[in-house]
Design a protein around this motif. Structure first.
Motif, PDB file in Angstrom:
ATOM      1  N   ASP A  94       4.879 -35.444  17.847  1.00 46.38           N
ATOM      2  CA  ASP A  94       3.530 -36.003  17.799  1.00 46.38           C
ATOM      3  C   ASP A  94       2.559 -35.121  17.021  1.00 46.38           C
ATOM      4  O   ASP A  94       1.361 -35.395  16.973  1.00 46.38           O
ATOM      5  CB  ASP A  94       2.995 -36.245  19.217  1.00 46.38           C
ATOM      6  CG  ASP A  94       2.891 -34.959  20.034  1.00 46.38           C
ATOM      7  OD1 ASP A  94       3.237 -33.880  19.510  1.00 46.38           O
ATOM      8  OD2 ASP A  94       2.465 -35.035  21.208  1.00 46.38           O
ATOM      9  N   GLY A  95       3.063 -34.045  16.417  1.00 45.56           N
ATOM     10  CA  GLY A  95       2.224 -33.166  15.614  1.00 45.56           C
ATOM     11  C   GLY A  95       1.651 -31.985  16.369  1.00 45.56           C
ATOM     12  O   GLY A  95       1.119 -31.056  15.755  1.00 45.56           O
ATOM     13  N   SER A  96       1.733 -32.003  17.706  1.00 43.00           N
ATOM     14  CA  SER A  96       1.200 -30.900  18.499  1.00 43.00           C
ATOM     15  C   SER A  96       2.162 -29.717  18.470  1.00 43.00           C
ATOM     16  O   SER A  96       3.302 -29.825  18.013  1.00 43.00           O
ATOM     17  CB  SER A  96       0.946 -31.348  19.937  1.00 43.00           C
ATOM     18  OG  SER A  96       2.166 -31.737  20.558  1.00 43.00           O
ATOM     19  N   GLU A  97       1.692 -28.596  18.980  1.00 42.73           N
ATOM     20  CA  GLU A  97       2.494 -27.374  18.946  1.00 42.73           C
ATOM     21  C   GLU A  97       3.204 -27.154  20.276  1.00 42.73           C
ATOM     22  O   GLU A  97       2.619 -27.330  21.348  1.00 42.73           O
ATOM     23  CB  GLU A  97       1.591 -26.176  18.631  1.00 42.73           C
ATOM     24  CG  GLU A  97       2.357 -24.890  18.322  1.00 42.73           C
ATOM     25  CD  GLU A  97       1.449 -23.807  17.760  1.00 42.73           C
ATOM     26  OE1 GLU A  97       1.085 -23.913  16.562  1.00 42.73           O
ATOM     27  OE2 GLU A  97       1.088 -22.884  18.507  1.00 42.73           O
ATOM     28  N   SER A 171       0.214 -20.523  32.224  1.00 42.58           N
ATOM     29  CA  SER A 171      -0.459 -21.534  31.395  1.00 42.58           C
ATOM     30  C   SER A 171       0.522 -22.475  30.719  1.00 42.58           C
ATOM     31  O   SER A 171       0.110 -23.374  29.983  1.00 42.58           O
ATOM     32  CB  SER A 171      -1.313 -20.848  30.329  1.00 42.58           C
ATOM     33  OG  SER A 171      -0.491 -20.182  29.368  1.00 42.58           O
ATOM     34  N   LEU A 172       1.819 -22.300  30.952  1.00 38.06           N
ATOM     35  CA  LEU A 172       2.834 -23.121  30.297  1.00 38.06           C
ATOM     36  C   LEU A 172       3.415 -24.155  31.248  1.00 38.06           C
ATOM     37  O   LEU A 172       3.473 -23.952  32.459  1.00 38.06           O
ATOM     38  CB  LEU A 172       3.975 -22.237  29.769  1.00 38.06           C
ATOM     39  CG  LEU A 172       3.644 -21.288  28.627  1.00 38.06           C
ATOM     40  CD1 LEU A 172       4.859 -20.415  28.316  1.00 38.06           C
ATOM     41  CD2 LEU A 172       3.211 -22.046  27.385  1.00 38.06           C
ATOM     42  N   LYS A 173       3.838 -25.262  30.684  1.00 40.92           N
ATOM     43  CA  LYS A 173       4.559 -26.282  31.445  1.00 40.92           C
ATOM     44  C   LYS A 173       5.619 -26.899  30.550  1.00 40.92           C
ATOM     45  O   LYS A 173       5.483 -26.930  29.328  1.00 40.92           O
ATOM     46  CB  LYS A 173       3.598 -27.367  31.962  1.00 40.92           C
ATOM     47  CG  LYS A 173       2.885 -28.153  30.864  1.00 40.92           C
ATOM     48  CD  LYS A 173       1.967 -29.208  31.461  1.00 40.92           C
ATOM     49  CE  LYS A 173       1.282 -30.020  30.347  1.00 40.92           C
ATOM     50  NZ  LYS A 173       0.405 -31.082  30.913  1.00 40.92           N
ATOM     51  N   ARG A 174       6.670 -27.404  31.177  1.00 44.21           N
ATOM     52  CA  ARG A 174       7.775 -28.000  30.433  1.00 44.21           C
ATOM     53  C   ARG A 174       7.427 -29.434  30.055  1.00 44.21           C
ATOM     54  O   ARG A 174       7.050 -30.242  30.905  1.00 44.21           O
ATOM     55  CB  ARG A 174       9.047 -27.984  31.275  1.00 44.21           C
ATOM     56  CG  ARG A 174      10.335 -28.264  30.492  1.00 44.21           C
ATOM     57  CD  ARG A 174      11.486 -28.506  31.452  1.00 44.21           C
ATOM     58  NE  ARG A 174      11.651 -27.410  32.380  1.00 44.21           N
ATOM     59  CZ  ARG A 174      12.499 -26.397  32.209  1.00 44.21           C
ATOM     60  NH1 ARG A 174      13.253 -26.351  31.141  1.00 44.21           N
ATOM     61  NH2 ARG A 174      12.591 -25.436  33.112  1.00 44.21           N
ATOM     62  N   GLY A 185      -3.340 -27.928  26.401  1.00 46.03           N
ATOM     63  CA  GLY A 185      -3.045 -28.591  25.133  1.00 46.03           C
ATOM     64  C   GLY A 185      -3.453 -27.815  23.902  1.00 46.03           C
ATOM     65  O   GLY A 185      -3.253 -28.290  22.773  1.00 46.03           O
ATOM     66  N   GLN A 186      -3.992 -26.617  24.070  1.00 47.69           N
ATOM     67  CA  GLN A 186      -4.425 -25.811  22.936  1.00 47.69           C
ATOM     68  C   GLN A 186      -3.274 -24.956  22.416  1.00 47.69           C
ATOM     69  O   GLN A 186      -2.397 -24.537  23.182  1.00 47.69           O
ATOM     70  CB  GLN A 186      -5.599 -24.915  23.339  1.00 47.69           C
ATOM     71  CG  GLN A 186      -6.821 -25.669  23.830  1.00 47.69           C
ATOM     72  CD  GLN A 186      -7.429 -26.568  22.763  1.00 47.69           C
ATOM     73  OE1 GLN A 186      -7.550 -26.165  21.605  1.00 47.69           O
ATOM     74  NE2 GLN A 186      -7.798 -27.779  23.141  1.00 47.69           N
ATOM     75  N   ALA A 187      -3.282 -24.691  21.116  1.00 46.68           N
ATOM     76  CA  ALA A 187      -2.250 -23.854  20.517  1.00 46.68           C
ATOM     77  C   ALA A 187      -2.449 -22.398  20.925  1.00 46.68           C
ATOM     78  O   ALA A 187      -3.577 -21.895  20.954  1.00 46.68           O
ATOM     79  CB  ALA A 187      -2.274 -23.985  19.003  1.00 46.68           C
TER      80      ALA A 187
END
Length: 247
Positions: A94-97, A171-174, A185-187
C-alpha cells in the motif's frame, strides 16, 4: 451451572484460537527472521442484568517475542542479517513503510532490491535500484556498492544505503502481511547504530521443542474443558431426574 458452562465453553473456544497461533509459530520455525507471537488467557466478567457472577475466557495477544534468532553463514552477497537490535525498512504493497528482519534479498526483473516476498527494500531516498550486470557488496552500515561486470577497469560505485531503524519494541505491531509497523503509522527514523552482517541470515526465534510441548498442553486443556461440559450435562440430567421424582 451456567457459570460452569460459560467458563468451559469459552475456554475451549479460545484454546483452539491459541492452538492456531502456536501452530502458526511452529510452521514458521524455519522462516528467516521470524518472531514468535505470544498469547495468553484472561478471565472477563459477563456484564448484563443482575450481578456479574459469570465469567468467560479470552485469548489475548500479549505481543511478540523479539529476541534474536541464530545467525547462519550463507556466503551469498544478497543475504544480510541485522546484528543485535534493529530492523530493515521495506515498502509495503500500500506504499507505507514496514519493518522486517528477513534479509533474504533478491533483485527483480526491473532491477529493484526486494525481500524474498517481493517487498521493495527502502533506502535513504526510497526504493533501491541495482544496475544490471553488477556485482553487489553490502557494507556493515547498509551501504550498497556495485562493480560493473562489463566495464574495464572495474570501478566501485555507491548506489545507496539500506534504511536501518530501531524503533521501541512497544511502538511496533505485527501487520497482516507479516511485517511490523509502528502503532501510529509513522515511519521510524534511520538509526546509524544498527548494523548488518553480509552473507548471513537470521533464523527464526521459535523454539520447536517448547512450541511442541505447548501444543500438547493446549490439547489436554481442550479435553479438560470438554469433560467439564460433559459433567455439566450429566449434572443437569441428574437434577431433572430428582425434580421428576419429587413431582
Amino acid at each position: 451451572m451456567d457459570r460452569l458452562i460459560y467458563t468451559a465453553m469459552t475456554g475451549a473456544k479460545h484454546i483452539l484460537e491459541q492452538q492456531a497461533t502456536t501452530a502458526h509459530n511452529l510452521a514458521n520455525a524455519t522462516t528467516t527472521g521470524f518472531k514468535a507471537q505470544i498469547d495468553s488467557f484472561r478471565a472477563v466478567p459477563v456484564l448484563g442484568d443482575g450481578m456479574p457472577t459469570r465469567a468467560f475466557v479470552v485469548d489475548a495477544t500479549v505481543g511478540t517475542d523479539y529476541k534474536s534468532g541464530t545467525l547462519q553463514q550463507t556466503g551469498r552477497d544478497l543475504d544480510i542479517a541485522v546484528q543485535g537490535e534493529g530492523w530493515i525498512a521495506v515498502q509495503r504493497t500500500d506504499g507505507s513503510e514496514g519493518y522486517t528482519r528477513n534479509g533474504d534479498l533478491k533483485i527483480n526483473e526491473n532491477g529493484q532490491l526486494q525481500t524474498a516476498t517481493g517487498l521493495n527494500i527502502m533506502g535513504d531516498g526510497g526504493p533501491i535500484s541495482i544496475p544490471p550486470d553488477s556485482t553487489i557488496t553490502i557494507a556493515k552500515d547498509g551501504t550498497i556498492s556495485t562493480v560493473s561486470k562489463l566495464a574495464t577497469p572495474s570501478q566501485t560505485t555507491i548506489i545507496g544505503r539500506i534504511k536501518l531503524v530501531n524503533p521501541p519494541a512497544a511502538s511496533l505491531k505485527r501487520a497482516d502481511d507479516g511485517v511490523f509497523v509502528t502503532s501510529n503509522g509513522q515511519a521510524a527514523p534511520l538509526d546509524p547504530n544498527v548494523t548488518v552482517a553480509s552473507g548471513t541470515l537470521e533464523s527464526s526465534n521459535v523454539n520447536v521443542v517448547e512450541t511442541m510441548v505447548n501444543m500438547i498442553s493446549l490439547a489436554r486443556q481442550f479435553e479438560m474443558q470438554m469433560k467439564m461440559l460433559e459433567n455439566a450435562q450429566n449434572n443437569a440430567g441428574k437434577a431433572d431426574q430428582l425434580f421428576s421424582m419429587n413431582g
